[in-house]
Enzyme design. Structure first.
Site, mmCIF file in Angstrom:
data_model
loop_
_atom_site.group_PDB
_atom_site.id
_atom_site.type_symbol
_atom_site.label_atom_id
_atom_site.label_comp_id
_atom_site.label_asym_id
_atom_site.label_seq_id
_atom_site.Cartn_x
_atom_site.Cartn_y
_atom_site.Cartn_z
ATOM 1 N N ALA A 70 -16.386 -23.526 4.844
ATOM 2 C CA ALA A 70 -15.672 -24.118 3.658
ATOM 3 C C ALA A 70 -15.805 -23.336 2.589
ATOM 4 C CB ALA A 70 -15.320 -25.443 3.515
ATOM 5 N N GLY A 88 -17.767 -25.033 8.223
ATOM 6 C CA GLY A 88 -16.178 -24.998 8.490
ATOM 7 C C GLY A 88 -15.902 -24.078 9.692
ATOM 8 N N GLU A 107 -17.031 -25.233 12.754
ATOM 9 C CA GLU A 107 -16.083 -26.457 13.092
ATOM 10 C C GLU A 107 -14.722 -26.098 13.640
ATOM 11 O OE1 GLU A 107 -16.924 -28.066 9.174
ATOM 12 O OE2 GLU A 107 -17.269 -29.987 10.241
ATOM 13 N N GLU A 166 -24.335 -27.553 5.846
ATOM 14 C CA GLU A 166 -23.768 -28.621 4.768
ATOM 15 C C GLU A 166 -24.726 -29.105 4.116
ATOM 16 O OE1 GLU A 166 -22.547 -28.015 7.689
ATOM 17 O OE2 GLU A 166 -20.090 -27.835 7.249
HETATM 18 N N1 COA Z 1 -17.740 -20.390 0.302
HETATM 19 C C1 COA Z 1 -17.373 -19.477 -0.655
HETATM 20 N N2 COA Z 1 -17.826 -18.011 -0.942
HETATM 21 C C2 COA Z 1 -18.762 -17.763 0.245
HETATM 22 C C3 COA Z 1 -19.089 -18.696 1.233
HETATM 23 C C4 COA Z 1 -18.343 -19.557 1.491
HETATM 24 N N3 COA Z 1 -18.835 -20.715 2.297
HETATM 25 N N4 COA Z 1 -19.705 -17.696 2.196
HETATM 26 C C5 COA Z 1 -20.057 -16.618 1.557
HETATM 27 N N5 COA Z 1 -19.255 -16.609 0.248
HETATM 28 C C6 COA Z 1 -19.069 -15.494 -0.663
HETATM 29 C C7 COA Z 1 -20.271 -15.429 -1.419
HETATM 30 O O1 COA Z 1 -20.189 -16.127 -2.624
HETATM 31 C C8 COA Z 1 -20.105 -13.659 -1.801
HETATM 32 O O2 COA Z 1 -19.222 -13.734 -2.930
HETATM 33 P P1 COA Z 1 -19.397 -12.602 -4.123
HETATM 34 O O3 COA Z 1 -19.705 -11.390 -3.626
HETATM 35 O O4 COA Z 1 -18.094 -12.745 -4.801
HETATM 36 O O5 COA Z 1 -20.456 -13.368 -4.765
HETATM 37 C C9 COA Z 1 -19.527 -13.333 -0.712
HETATM 38 O O6 COA Z 1 -19.033 -14.167 0.335
HETATM 39 C C10 COA Z 1 -20.659 -12.428 0.225
HETATM 40 O O7 COA Z 1 -21.777 -13.403 0.678
HETATM 41 P P2 COA Z 1 -23.139 -13.237 0.483
HETATM 42 O O8 COA Z 1 -23.943 -14.763 0.194
HETATM 43 O O9 COA Z 1 -23.382 -12.333 -0.861
HETATM 44 O O10 COA Z 1 -23.800 -12.492 1.672
HETATM 45 P P3 COA Z 1 -25.088 -12.507 2.130
HETATM 46 O O11 COA Z 1 -25.225 -11.554 3.488
HETATM 47 O O12 COA Z 1 -26.132 -12.491 1.171
HETATM 48 O O13 COA Z 1 -25.426 -14.134 2.912
HETATM 49 C C11 COA Z 1 -24.601 -16.007 4.289
HETATM 50 C C12 COA Z 1 -24.511 -14.523 3.932
HETATM 51 C C13 COA Z 1 -23.642 -16.399 5.260
HETATM 52 C C14 COA Z 1 -26.008 -16.299 4.726
HETATM 53 C C15 COA Z 1 -24.362 -16.617 2.826
HETATM 54 O O14 COA Z 1 -22.983 -16.073 2.352
HETATM 55 C C16 COA Z 1 -24.082 -18.170 2.929
HETATM 56 O O15 COA Z 1 -25.034 -18.889 2.907
HETATM 57 N N6 COA Z 1 -22.733 -18.624 2.831
HETATM 58 C C17 COA Z 1 -22.636 -20.157 2.909
HETATM 59 C C18 COA Z 1 -22.890 -20.715 4.222
HETATM 60 C C19 COA Z 1 -22.658 -22.176 4.004
HETATM 61 O O16 COA Z 1 -23.329 -22.982 3.360
HETATM 62 N N7 COA Z 1 -21.366 -22.485 4.691
HETATM 63 C C20 COA Z 1 -21.113 -24.276 4.814
HETATM 64 C C21 COA Z 1 -20.013 -24.421 3.703
HETATM 65 S S1 COA Z 1 -19.649 -26.072 4.018
#
Ligand code: COA
Length: 260
Positions: free
Chosen positions: A66, A111, A114, A134
């Site tokens: 999400a 999400g 999910e 989460e």
């Molecule tokens: N919501 C909003 N934005 C997200 C996102 C999410 N769930 N997951 C990734 N993004 C965005 C990042 O903020 C970043 O945006 P920006 O370039 O404008 O800063 C872009 O996507 C790329 O992500 P980034 O974190 O830079 O890539 P990474 O390779 O370093 O890491 C992940 C990849 C997947 C490990 C990391 O993005 C992450 O942990 N995301 C969240 C996962 C999460 O907690 N999901 C559950 C949500 S309920």
């Protein structure tokens, strides 16, 4: 530049829906959840579509969860509404009368996992990572994840993934029963196409009856599920496709099903 949140592409009877926010790793904001719901309604209503494949744009992510930046500003009431919006979409996918297959091409987190769990089949690239992180945000899964993972993989896996929040790799996900199949990343498209074509050739009314029977069976007693199964089984004897399928077997030729 603004992108459509969902790309729709048809290849024969197979419709692919691609979540298209690659710069945000296809994170699900409210607009994307609504667009997905509309796309699934359209796929459900289109007679030409027999199978839906769901995936994410780009090489890196299926869906990374999400949208955290959108969630950050929500009140408690809005948070509940966001959860209900996501849960309705997952229920809609799970109850689709046509098979829905997740093509998990990268991160399937929160999400995103999910969403994948609401699909009927899951094929993952060996590079994919799956998890419910989460808890690391001070949250719990809100689109049905704690409930679907429990039913799919049991209590031990659910508590592990949800309490620790650490993603697992595709092979561990396969071991847990979280995905059906893992293939090399460069073989993902070929395998998904092959499986989708196989599903597209199947008798649509039998496929629908099977999806219904498994869904009902997951929610009721064995006795009630068996009754439901026999009623569906009997109903299929009224279809042209059942006559065609059994005749084709006896005539040693491939069956051609028309959904009648
Ligand atoms: N919501 C909003 N934005 C997200 C996102 C999410 N769930 N997951 C990734 N993004 C965005 C990042 O903020 C970043 O945006 P920006 O370039 O404008 O800063 C872009 O996507 C790329 O992500 P980034 O974190 O830079 O890539 P990474 O390779 O370093 O890491 C992940 C990849 C997947 C490990 C990391 O993005 C992450 O942990 N995301 C969240 C996962 C999460 O907690 N999901 C559950 C949500 S309920």
């Amino acid at each position: 530049m603004s992108h459509s949140p969902i790309i729709v592409a048809d290849r024969g009877a197979v419709r692919t829906l691609t979540v298209n926010r690659p710069d945000k790793l296809n994170a699900l904001d409210g607009a994307t959840l609504r667009a997905l719901s509309e796309a699934f309604t359209a796929a459900c209503e289109a007679d030409s579509v027999r199978v839906v494949v769901l995936t994410g744009a780009g090489q890196k992510a299926f869906v990374a969860g999400a949208d955290i930046s959108e969630m950050n500003g929500l009140s408690a009431v809005q948070g509940r509404d966001f959860s209900l919006l996501g849960q309705r979409l997952m229920r809609q996918i799970e109850r689709m009368p046509k098979p829905v297959m997740a093509r998990i091409n990268g991160f399937a987190l929160g999400g995103g996992l999910e969403l994948a769990m609401a699909c009927h089949l899951r094929i993952a690239a060996d590079s994919a990572r799956l998890g419910l992180p989460e808890i690391t945000l001070g949250l719990i899964p809100g689109f049905g994840g704690s409930q679907r993972l429990l039913r799919l993989c049991g209590r031990a896996a659910t508590l592990e993934l949800c309490l620790l929040g650490s993603p697992v790799d595709a092979n561990r996900a396969l071991h847990l029963g979280l995905v059906n199949e893992v293939v090399a990343a460069d073989a993902l498209d070929a395998r998904v196409d092959e499986r989708a074509d196989q599903l597209a050739r199947a008798a649509p009314l039998a496929v629908r009856a099977l999806l219904d029977a498994v869904h009902v069976g997951g929610e009721c007693s064995l006795e009630a599920g068996l009754d439901y199964e026999s009623a569906q089984f009997g109903l299929l004897f009224a279809t042209d496709d059942m006559r065609e399928g059994t005749r084709a077997f006896l005539e040693r030729r491939p069956a051609h099903f028309e959904g009648r």
